[in-house]
Design an enzyme around this catalytic site. Structure first.
Site, short mmCIF file in Angstrom:
data_model
loop_
_atom_site.label_atom_id
_atom_site.label_comp_id
_atom_site.label_asym_id
_atom_site.label_seq_id
_atom_site.Cartn_x
_atom_site.Cartn_y
_atom_site.Cartn_z
CE1 TYR A 139 0.47 7.62 2.94
CE2 TYR A 139 0.87 5.38 2.17
CZ TYR A 139 0.09 6.28 2.85
OH TYR A 139 -1.07 5.86 3.45
CE LYS A 178 -3.32 5.60 0.94
NZ LYS A 178 -2.66 4.28 0.87
CG ASP A 213 -1.77 1.24 1.31
OD1 ASP A 213 -2.80 1.26 0.61
OD2 ASP A 213 -1.42 2.19 2.04
CG HIS A 244 -4.65 9.71 0.76
ND1 HIS A 244 -3.30 9.64 0.49
CD2 HIS A 244 -4.78 9.22 2.01
CE1 HIS A 244 -2.66 9.16 1.54
NE2 HIS A 244 -3.53 8.90 2.48
#
Length: 287
Positions: A54, A79, A49, A112
């Site tokens: 990120y 996301k 994931d 997200h």
């Protein structure tokens, strides 16, 4: 309480098979390398994931490529961030993620957050337009499944009014002390697979007497109690870890079962370990 599920995969509403445990990559490349993700692959993880926010997409892509394992053996989720929402922005954001990940498709793509910020008034229209673009990516075969992250029932209801394709998953914060029972029930009643981010909560959860009592009862670590709490309720945990030993421990969730009474105790535990994040409220600083 849901019946215990001794399975290593779930089947999404559209028939796609998804592993029951994932490796979360948030902060997994703080050392500016793919080493942690490479270790996760070597440990046996195949479901990863990530998210544009990120900053780990490129490291995940590098690790998968260097592993020599065929791409189709992995399940990759990414996301769309708050600044990438809106019908006109989704496709470009998606292509950036594909480029970072060095892949031609995603197994799952999620929105997200339901709002750019808690006070954003036109979120209903924004979400609907964003979802329409997600549907097009799915219909074009560029992503095998589409879903949501941090969407609560009222956010999902807004999409269900006009969507052609229903959301297949929703990632929410979930752990003992913050189990979001209403959101879980809503999703599971509609065949939306719930996934748990921060499944271990914060340190306060690891120190909770009930969690430690159950760890002693079942002969496992407190972390395993938290992860099993998700698994036995049909929820996919997304744990993070940096050591191979902890990674293996987080995958071994089918060697014991908790009694129903213990699950209820964990589900009704006083609030603990909340991140302070809520889609409709300003972030709360947790001391």
């Amino acid at each position: 309480m849901n019946e215990t599920r001794r399975k290593e995969f779930y089947i999404l509403e559209n028939g796609v098979k998804i592993p029951a445990v994932a490796f979360g990559t948030y902060k997994a490349a703080d050392g500016k390398s793919a080493d942690v993700i490479r270790t996760a692959i070597e440990t046996g993880y195949r479901y990863f994931d990530t998210a544009s926010f990120y900053g780990t997409e490129s490291y995940l892509g590098e690790a998968i490529r260097q592993s020599g394992i065929p791409r189709e053996e992995f399940f990759i989720t990414s996301k769309l961030w708050k600044t990438e929402m809106g019908y006109e922005n989704v496709r470009a954001a998606f292509e950036r993620s594909l480029e970072n990940l060095q892949t031609a498709y995603l197994d799952m793509y999620l929105i997200h957050w339901p709002k750019p910020d808690p006070d954003y008034r036109e979120w209903r229209e924004l979400d609907a337009g964003t979802w329409r673009a997600m549907e097009e990516l799915y219909e074009e075969g560029k992503v095998r499944s589409i879903g949501l992250s941090n969407f609560l029932p009222h956010h999902i209801e807004n999409l269900l009014k006009t969507c052609r394709i229903r959301p297949m998953a929703d990632q929410i914060e979930y752990h003992p002390g913050y189990s979001q029972e209403a959101a879980v029930r809503y999703c599971q009643d509609r065949n939306i697979l719930v996934q748990a981010w921060s499944p271990l909560g914060r340190q306060r959860v690891m120190e909770e007497p009930l969690v430690n009592e159950l760890a002693e009862k079942y002969g496992v670590t407190p972390a395993k109690i938290c992860l099993k709490f998700a698994v036995q309720r049909g929820i996919v945990p997304l744990p993070k870890a940096s050591s191979a030993g902890r990674m293996r421990e987080n995958m071994d969730l089918f060697s014991f079962e908790m009694e129903e009474e213990d699950l209820w105790q964990l589900a009704t535990m006083p609030q603990a370990g909340w991140s302070g994040e809520h889609p409709d409220r300003p972030r709360v600083k947790i001391l």
